[in-house]
Design a protein around this motif. Structure first.
Motif, PDB file in Angstrom:
ATOM      1  N   ASN A  22       0.956  -0.968  -0.050  1.00 20.23           N
ATOM      2  CA  ASN A  22       0.281   0.095   0.222  1.00 20.23           C
ATOM      3  C   ASN A  22       0.512   1.354  -0.005  1.00 20.23           C
ATOM      4  N   LYS A  23       2.210   0.824  -0.055  1.00 17.07           N
ATOM      5  CA  LYS A  23       2.519   1.857   0.421  1.00 17.07           C
ATOM      6  C   LYS A  23       2.392   3.142  -0.855  1.00 17.07           C
ATOM      7  N   SER A  24       1.943   4.720  -0.462  1.00 16.77           N
ATOM      8  CA  SER A  24       1.947   5.720  -1.493  1.00 16.77           C
ATOM      9  C   SER A  24       2.593   7.098  -0.902  1.00 16.77           C
ATOM     10  N   LYS A  25       2.679   7.748  -2.056  1.00 21.16           N
ATOM     11  CA  LYS A  25       4.262   8.584  -1.355  1.00 21.16           C
ATOM     12  C   LYS A  25       3.369  10.028  -0.723  1.00 21.16           C
ATOM     13  N   GLN A  26       1.889   9.820  -1.331  1.00 19.44           N
ATOM     14  CA  GLN A  26       0.966  11.408  -0.307  1.00 19.44           C
ATOM     15  C   GLN A  26      -0.160  11.262  -0.013  1.00 19.44           C
ATOM     16  N   LYS A  27       0.113   9.750   1.081  1.00 14.98           N
ATOM     17  CA  LYS A  27      -1.455   9.797   1.672  1.00 14.98           C
ATOM     18  C   LYS A  27      -1.283   9.984   3.171  1.00 14.98           C
ATOM     19  N   THR A  28      -0.263  10.062   3.452  1.00 15.87           N
ATOM     20  CA  THR A  28      -0.182  10.399   5.498  1.00 15.87           C
ATOM     21  C   THR A  28       0.756  11.952   5.425  1.00 15.87           C
ATOM     22  N   SER A  29       0.018  12.495   6.448  1.00 14.08           N
ATOM     23  CA  SER A  29       0.592  14.094   6.490  1.00 14.08           C
ATOM     24  C   SER A  29       0.154  14.106   8.327  1.00 14.08           C
ATOM     25  N   PHE A  30       0.660  15.088   8.954  1.00  7.84           N
ATOM     26  CA  PHE A  30       0.872  16.546  10.036  1.00  7.84           C
ATOM     27  C   PHE A  30       1.199  17.361   9.950  1.00  7.84           C
ATOM     28  N   SER A  44       4.911   9.765   8.763  1.00  8.01           N
ATOM     29  CA  SER A  44       4.105   9.869   7.397  1.00  8.01           C
ATOM     30  C   SER A  44       4.442  10.470   6.572  1.00  8.01           C
ATOM     31  N   ASP A  45       3.286   9.942   5.041  1.00 10.30           N
ATOM     32  CA  ASP A  45       4.523  10.834   4.562  1.00 10.30           C
ATOM     33  C   ASP A  45       5.310  12.156   3.946  1.00 10.30           C
ATOM     34  N   ILE A  46       4.413  12.940   4.376  1.00 10.20           N
ATOM     35  CA  ILE A  46       4.613  14.649   4.160  1.00 10.20           C
ATOM     36  C   ILE A  46       4.993  14.967   5.343  1.00 10.20           C
ATOM     37  N   ALA A  47       5.101  15.961   5.616  1.00  9.67           N
ATOM     38  CA  ALA A  47       5.590  16.874   7.257  1.00  9.67           C
ATOM     39  C   ALA A  47       4.975  17.699   6.630  1.00  9.67           C
ATOM     40  N   MET A  48       4.167  19.003   6.634  1.00 13.40           N
ATOM     41  CA  MET A  48       3.819  20.292   6.805  1.00 13.40           C
ATOM     42  C   MET A  48       4.776  21.392   7.673  1.00 13.40           C
ATOM     43  N   LYS A 322     -14.068   8.990  10.134  1.00 15.03           N
ATOM     44  CA  LYS A 322     -13.603   9.381   9.312  1.00 15.03           C
ATOM     45  C   LYS A 322     -14.123   7.802   8.662  1.00 15.03           C
ATOM     46  N   LEU A 323     -13.035   6.503   9.245  1.00 11.49           N
ATOM     47  CA  LEU A 323     -13.012   5.503   7.965  1.00 11.49           C
ATOM     48  C   LEU A 323     -14.226   5.116   7.361  1.00 11.49           C
ATOM     49  N   LEU A 324     -15.618   5.293   8.389  1.00  8.19           N
ATOM     50  CA  LEU A 324     -16.947   4.826   7.676  1.00  8.19           C
ATOM     51  C   LEU A 324     -17.107   6.148   5.963  1.00  8.19           C
ATOM     52  N   TYR A 325     -16.394   6.892   5.253  1.00  3.24           N
ATOM     53  CA  TYR A 325     -16.691   6.952   3.997  1.00  3.24           C
ATOM     54  C   TYR A 325     -14.858   6.437   3.351  1.00  3.24           C
ATOM     55  N   PRO A 326     -15.733   5.194   2.415  1.00  6.97           N
ATOM     56  CA  PRO A 326     -14.841   4.346   2.178  1.00  6.97           C
ATOM     57  C   PRO A 326     -13.994   5.321   0.458  1.00  6.97           C
ATOM     58  N   MET A 327     -14.814   6.570   0.444  1.00  5.78           N
ATOM     59  CA  MET A 327     -14.074   6.964  -1.267  1.00  5.78           C
ATOM     60  C   MET A 327     -12.987   8.090  -1.076  1.00  5.78           C
ATOM     61  N   VAL A 328     -12.743   8.404   0.513  1.00  2.00           N
ATOM     62  CA  VAL A 328     -11.152   9.229   0.764  1.00  2.00           C
ATOM     63  C   VAL A 328      -9.956   7.619   1.383  1.00  2.00           C
ATOM     64  N   ASP A 329      -9.249   7.995   1.398  1.00  2.00           N
ATOM     65  CA  ASP A 329      -7.953   7.635   2.150  1.00  2.00           C
ATOM     66  C   ASP A 329      -6.458   8.269   1.905  1.00  2.00           C
ATOM     67  N   ASN A 330      -6.503   9.508   2.007  1.00  2.00           N
ATOM     68  CA  ASN A 330      -5.624  10.919   2.540  1.00  2.00           C
ATOM     69  C   ASN A 330      -6.000  11.419   3.804  1.00  2.00           C
ATOM     70  N   TYR A 331      -5.083  11.353   4.870  1.00  2.14           N
ATOM     71  CA  TYR A 331      -5.225  11.661   5.964  1.00  2.14           C
ATOM     72  C   TYR A 331      -4.184  12.844   6.680  1.00  2.14           C
ATOM     73  N   GLU A 332      -4.522  13.426   6.963  1.00  3.01           N
ATOM     74  CA  GLU A 332      -4.002  13.854   7.798  1.00  3.01           C
ATOM     75  C   GLU A 332      -4.302  12.915   9.239  1.00  3.01           C
ATOM     76  N   VAL A 333      -2.921  12.681   9.848  1.00  2.00           N
ATOM     77  CA  VAL A 333      -2.640  12.052  10.857  1.00  2.00           C
ATOM     78  C   VAL A 333      -2.693  12.442  11.998  1.00  2.00           C
ATOM     79  N   MET A 334      -2.983  13.837  12.299  1.00  2.34           N
ATOM     80  CA  MET A 334      -2.358  13.929  13.584  1.00  2.34           C
ATOM     81  C   MET A 334      -1.499  15.940  13.412  1.00  2.34           C
ATOM     82  N   PRO A 335      -2.469  17.242  14.351  1.00  3.91           N
ATOM     83  CA  PRO A 335      -1.931  17.813  14.094  1.00  3.91           C
ATOM     84  C   PRO A 335      -0.896  18.062  14.913  1.00  3.91           C
TER      85      PRO A 335
END
Length: 722
Positions: A22-30, A44-48, A322-335
């Protein structure tokens, strides 16, 4: 040839690994202002990286600190507020700009911090903001996030706003408290100011980045329309979805927004899961027809100081929603991971505030790392689909101040249409009025519920789309007395040749109807219209006020829309690959728990136990990994972990499985690993030295190994042999 086949075998196994596949470069961020630290190295993939001036400045150094650790680095900053003291206090251009803040009726500025007002976005301020995004682009970021374009409804009295009013309307400013029309016009201007602000800055980002031979993307992290309406804030929201150069949103939904009390069955109180479900849904409906990307945010804590126990319970509720929406698979895992890992909060029975417990940190890390594996899914949430509630941006326009004694406590004119259905286990959707012209917006809606008690249509064209949909077989339920003071503002329905006393009259005319108080149901073409002269708030602000409403929806769904049985239940269940999300509702006629059987890993339990039966009580949620649905079951793989595998380090042979796993230091890892047989030898090493294994337990039935040891940011080498 035999050696080559062995290499291919190993490569195939690595690609089948539960994390690698499931490797993806822009799937998760914080998002983070502080420089990198091993203590909150989230992986996560991205540090904002937040703010040019935040965390003491040193922006380029902060960017480098995350890039050096392998993160894709992006830039986030506020568009309505931020560490912009150099602008406000005159350092930037020699002029003091504190007079550009948002001002209330009493003459006080609304502050976001010391010398940081909420801003009226002037041309001068936008020129200043362009210097920030330019510096971020020059530092090599791949995306810009301008968060929270917020104008408070209670503001609008300062000289800066009065000047914008004159420029926009070409007429003298009107105090918004003096009439409904002044309130409405004030909010429309606030809405437009931040639309224009984002449009201008994003256009600059596009042109400047392309001049450098690259395309830096632009996103808006924003609260939901529901929350902004509830909190009496005006923001561009849905209009941004069609803005050129705008690539998507972060849906800023978390405990702090979702715990806002709402009315149901005559009682106003926190209903966190239900509120979060509707908030995430409104963000989906806002963006789905346009194809813009959306990240879902949750926060393991929140801005307001509460206890760790409070945070944990509500984190599970919002996370499940949030996981009950199966059409979304990108996440900001925490601020603000530094706040989570370094902060101290209350614990029951202890006088001193405490840092995050080892157990909660482990649970949280299991949850956020599972998001790197979370697949999109065509599965549907269990229940009767096809029921929508109509929303519009103008819901923000009539929240403050009140006029003629008409009030809408806790946004009950919206919740009155949604909460009764949600509490019956119906996966109700929200539909944005602004998106009606898009052919995908109403494609799967069978029954649409609406009211103009809480909002007004900004264009007559929306009614044309509704009339077309009903005539083609749609069923519309209109609830409203149409007697709130905003019905009579000067708008398209009563100007330029129109003389309707309420916008609904224009809609009903397109249906060919002349409603009367003695009739509720009307046939229109192949469809049906129900007109009920109650405001939606009446359905929830009094006990059992929703009985007739539910009967009408059931009749509309089953008899008129021919959509099948309207199923009432007390739970929501969704499978996404091997993941199973469950929410059981309370405050329903069915107070039974839901029991599931199978072979599950409990992802809300830091011990990651194997369960063959899971009982979920009302007003709680569950997050499970179904071991029987793991892909490539004959392949060794990590099914769940409080850390992230470094995919490049995975090595599999016939008799061994090895990898490196990373997570914040000073936390404890727990992981469930699927293996072909019970291991003979297990080792976890840091820099060649053995770490103590807190758990090394084999479960024969599930063929999984439970491992636990201390986490280290630089990575722990795990080697398993059988």
């Amino acid at each position: 040839m035999k050696k080559l086949m062995g290499i291919l075998f190993v490569a195939l196994l690595v690609s089948a690994n539960g994390f690698a596949q499931n490797k993806s470069k822009q799937k998760t961020s914080f998002q983070v202002a502080a420089p990198w630290s091993a203590n909150y190295d989230v992986r996560s993939d991205i540090a904002m990286v937040y703010g040019i001036n935040d965390a003491g400045g040193n922006f380029e150094e902060r960017v480098k600190s995350y890039r050096d650790k392998g993160y894709e680095v992006q830039f986030m900053t506020g568009i309505a507020w931020g560490q912009y003291q150099d602008y406000f206090l005159g350092e930037w251009d020699g002029k003091n700009h504190l007079d550009e803040g948002q001002v209330m009726r009493n003459g006080e500025t609304i502050w976001h911090g010391k010398n940081v007002p909420y801003i009226v976005p002037s041309a001068n301020f936008l020129a200043y903001m362009k210097t920030h995004v330019k510096r971020a682009i020059d530092a090599g970021v791949s995306a810009i996030y301008l968060e929270e374009p917020e104008f408070w409804a209670r503001a609008g009295y300062g000289e800066a706003f009065k000047k914008e009013w004159q420029n926009y309307y070409g007429s003298p400013w009107m105090a918004q408290h003096e009439s409904p029309e002044a309130t409405y016009l004030s909010s429309k201007l606030k809405y437009q100011l931040y639309f224009n602000a984002l449009k201008e800055v994003f256009a600059y980002v596009k042109s400047y980045s392309e001049s450098l031979g690259k395309r830096v993307k632009c996103y808006v992290p924003t609260h939901s329309l529901i929350n902004y309406s509830s909190w009496q804030i005006v923001s561009p929201e849905a209009s941004l979805a069609n803005l050129e150069g705008m690539d998507g949103y972060i849906a800023q939904v978390w405990t702090g927004t979702s715990r806002e009390p709402v009315y149901y069955n005559g009682k106003a109180k926190e209903r966190v899961f239900e509120n979060a479900f509707l908030e995430y849904g409104s963000m989906v409906s806002m963006t789905a027809p346009t194809g813009r990307k959306i990240f879902f945010l949750t926060d393991p804590i929140e801005d307001r100081a509460r206890s760790w126990d409070d945070y944990k319970v509500n984190y599970e509720a919002t996370f499940t929603a949030k996981l009950l929406y199966p059409m979304v698979d990108n996440y900001e895992v925490m601020p603000w991971p530094n706040r989570i890992y370094n902060g101290k909060f209350s614990v029951a029975g202890q006088k001193e505030k405490q840092p995050i417990s080892k157990a909660y940190a482990t649970q949280m890390q299991v949850m956020v790392n599972s998001l790197n594996q979370m697949p999109l899914s065509n599965n549907k949430l269990n229940g009767s689909h096809g029921i929508g509630v109509l929303l519009a941006n103008s819901m923000m326009f009539q929240r403050f101040p009140t006029h003629a004694g008409y009030d809408d406590p806790y946004l009950s004119n919206f919740y009155g249409m949604a909460i009764p259905l949600l509490k019956k286990g119906i996966p109700v959707e929200t539909v944005h009025l602004e998106n009606l012209a898009n052919k995908n917006t109403l494609k799967n809606i069978k029954v649409l519920i609406m009211s103009y008690a809480n909002m007004k249509p900004l264009s007559a064209s929306y009614h044309e789309e509704l009339a077309k949909w009903v005539r083609n077989g749609g069923v519309l339920l209109y609830y409203g007395r149409d007697n709130d003071p905003f019905q009579n503002i000067k708008e398209w329905w009563n100007t330029n040749g129109n003389n309707f006393t309420a916008p609904s009259q224009h809609l009903f005319k397109l249906f060919g109807l002349s409603p009367n108080d003695n009739h509720t149901e009307y046939g229109v073409g192949k469809g049906k219209v129900f007109i009920v002269r109650k405001d939606p708030k009446e359905l929830v602000m009094q006990a059992n006020g929703d009985a007739d409403f539910l009967a009408n929806v059931k009749n509309a769904y089953e008899t008129d829309a021919h959509a099948g049985e309207l199923l009432f239940k007390n739970n929501f269940v969704l499978d996404r690959g091997p993941f199973k999300m469950v929410a059981v509702l309370n405050e329903t006629s069915n107070d039974e728990a839901l029991t599931l059987t199978g072979t599950f890993i409990d992802l809300f339990d830091p011990a990651l136990p194997i369960l063959h039966q899971k009982t979920v009580a009302p007003n709680t949620q569950a997050y499970l990994y179904d071991v029987n649905k793991a892909t490539a079951k004959n392949t060794p793989q990590v099914l769940a972990a409080a850390g992230r595998l470094d995919d490049s380090t995975v090595k599999i042979t016939k008799n061994s499985y090895a990898f490196v796993i990373k997570s914040p230091s000073n936390t404890v890892n727990a992981m469930r690993i699927l293996l072909p047989k019970k291991p003979k030898q297990v080792a976890a090493k840091l820099n060649g030295k053995d770490l103590e294994l807190f758990k090394n337990d084999w479960d024969e039935q599930s063929k999984t190994l439970l491992l636990s040891f201390d986490n280290y940011s630089e990575g722990v080498n795990v080697d398993i042999n059988w």
